[in-house]
Design an enzyme around this catalytic site. Sequence first.
Site, PDB file in Angstrom:
ATOM      1  N   LYS A  19      70.585   2.452 116.908  1.00 37.57           N
ATOM      2  CA  LYS A  19      70.001   1.305 117.613  1.00 37.57           C
ATOM      3  C   LYS A  19      69.846   0.129 116.667  1.00 37.57           C
ATOM      4  CE  LYS A  19      65.623   0.605 118.094  1.00 37.57           C
ATOM      5  NZ  LYS A  19      64.183   0.656 118.450  1.00 37.57           N
ATOM      6  N   ARG A  24      71.454  -5.345 115.622  1.00 36.05           N
ATOM      7  CA  ARG A  24      71.735  -6.348 114.599  1.00 36.05           C
ATOM      8  C   ARG A  24      73.169  -6.862 114.719  1.00 36.05           C
ATOM      9  NH1 ARG A  24      67.661  -3.368 112.650  1.00 36.05           N
ATOM     10  NH2 ARG A  24      66.237  -4.221 111.071  1.00 36.05           N
ATOM     11  N   GLY A  91      61.534  -4.020 120.882  1.00 32.47           N
ATOM     12  CA  GLY A  91      60.901  -4.820 119.835  1.00 32.47           C
ATOM     13  C   GLY A  91      61.899  -5.646 119.056  1.00 32.47           C
ATOM     14  N   ARG A 119      52.428  -5.558 121.374  1.00 25.49           N
ATOM     15  CA  ARG A 119      52.840  -5.574 119.966  1.00 25.49           C
ATOM     16  C   ARG A 119      52.827  -7.012 119.442  1.00 25.49           C
ATOM     17  NH1 ARG A 119      58.192  -1.860 119.836  1.00 25.49           N
ATOM     18  NH2 ARG A 119      57.927  -2.136 117.572  1.00 25.49           N
ATOM     19  N   SER A 191      59.216  -1.006 105.152  1.00 24.96           N
ATOM     20  CA  SER A 191      60.536  -0.581 105.651  1.00 24.96           C
ATOM     21  C   SER A 191      61.678  -1.357 105.012  1.00 24.96           C
ATOM     22  CB  SER A 191      60.586  -0.733 107.182  1.00 24.96           C
ATOM     23  OG  SER A 191      59.562  -0.003 107.802  1.00 24.96           O
ATOM     24  N   ASP A 307      60.046   5.746 110.863  1.00 23.26           N
ATOM     25  CA  ASP A 307      60.468   6.229 112.176  1.00 23.26           C
ATOM     26  C   ASP A 307      60.668   7.735 112.190  1.00 23.26           C
ATOM     27  OD1 ASP A 307      60.346   3.854 113.514  1.00 23.26           O
ATOM     28  OD2 ASP A 307      62.498   3.450 113.495  1.00 23.26           O
TER      29      ASP A 307
END
Length: 431
Positions: A19, A24, A91, A119, A191, A307
């Site tokens: 994903k 991206r 998101g 969020r 991250s 994740d």
Amino acid sequence: MTTVPAPPEALYARVPGSKSLTNRALLLAAAADGTSVLTAPLVSDDTTAFRQALGDLGVRIRSSDDDGAWQVTGLGRGPRGTGRIWCADAGTAARFLPPLAAAGHGDFVFTGSDQLTARPVAPLADALRRLGAEVDTGPGGTLPLRVRAGGLDGGELEVDSSLSSQFLSGLLMAAPLLRGGLLLKVRELVSRPYVDMTIALMRHFGADVAEDTPGAFAVRPTGYRAADLRIEPDASTASYFLAAAAVTGRTVTVPGLGHGSLQGDVRFAEVLERAGARVRRTEDAVTVTGTGTLKGGFAVDMGEISDTFMTLAAIAPLADAPLTIHGIGHARLKESDRIEAVARNLRALGVRTDTGRDWITVHPGNASPARIACHRDHRIAMAFSVLNLRTGNLTLDDPGCVAKTFPGFHEEFHRLFPGHPLPAGPARASA
């Protein structure tokens, strides 16, 4: 890692495309000059929402009848026009697309589901304002987010990426479309592997990105050129199949995730190795073999691969000693408060679980029968499915939420591990 030969009885997991890479690559191809072909993209709720949002911004995307590849005809610039852009639960759409819009010309409103609206987007909105865009947000710095765009000049900007690396990635990907160069300085970054992935893909599409000083990213206003890309299997999704090997004593291979993978989450295999599994990495695959036991008694920082922390936490009751996972405070701001959601589910099973702001400790224990509260979070559903391979007494309250990233998860898990139950009816996310 320990080098061992892949046993002939290895199960081969069919893991769909990443994903993170798919969305991206979609954005970069949409901003590029020319037509790009994305092979083996992930088709899921999140990527479909992202693709539709780009369509609403004027990008033409076609699916090939032959191999399912996506042909993206780029704008060669930021979008122009007006529109209300629906991000659904994605998101990445809410964090990546507003900077793209701000680099264009027009009036765009980004909105989404109740889950996504909860969020935060305030750090992104603030960064865009400091670059000269007119930006409004909903109460508390959430969606809907409105961008009145006239292009951006560039300059120097300090960014707070302590809540999500997606804010930085969104700004980085828009930077080559600005009228002048952009220097992005990061105060705190979580991250980091996802930012490295962003930069690698930007360069693939012709961008000039440099990090001469750690945490300072200089991007020249080069624009993008069309490029073709094959999407790797999703390393986060692969974690469930690799963990399943570790807890069942089987051998599972995921093709397509070799040494050259762009995804940081392939490092989850190293965590499994620390927990006693045997791991083999080659140029084009990763293989995990379970040993029949799961070792605990250690702490691990999973901040850069957060994740996958739920995958480890869900199987931690099977370990021979407590496991502590730390550095994951930002996971409280994902599809759910993931630390709290995992802890509550484990406690409902009768497993002792302790938590803090950015950590969780899971103690060994026998899981009592329970119904897992998924909170519409695909990763909770998939992680506890792994534990159920050993306990056989868990059910999911929303098995269809896996459609966010892997609509066929239950079918593939059942193919490899027939003890995994198939949900009744189509595996679709709840509304």
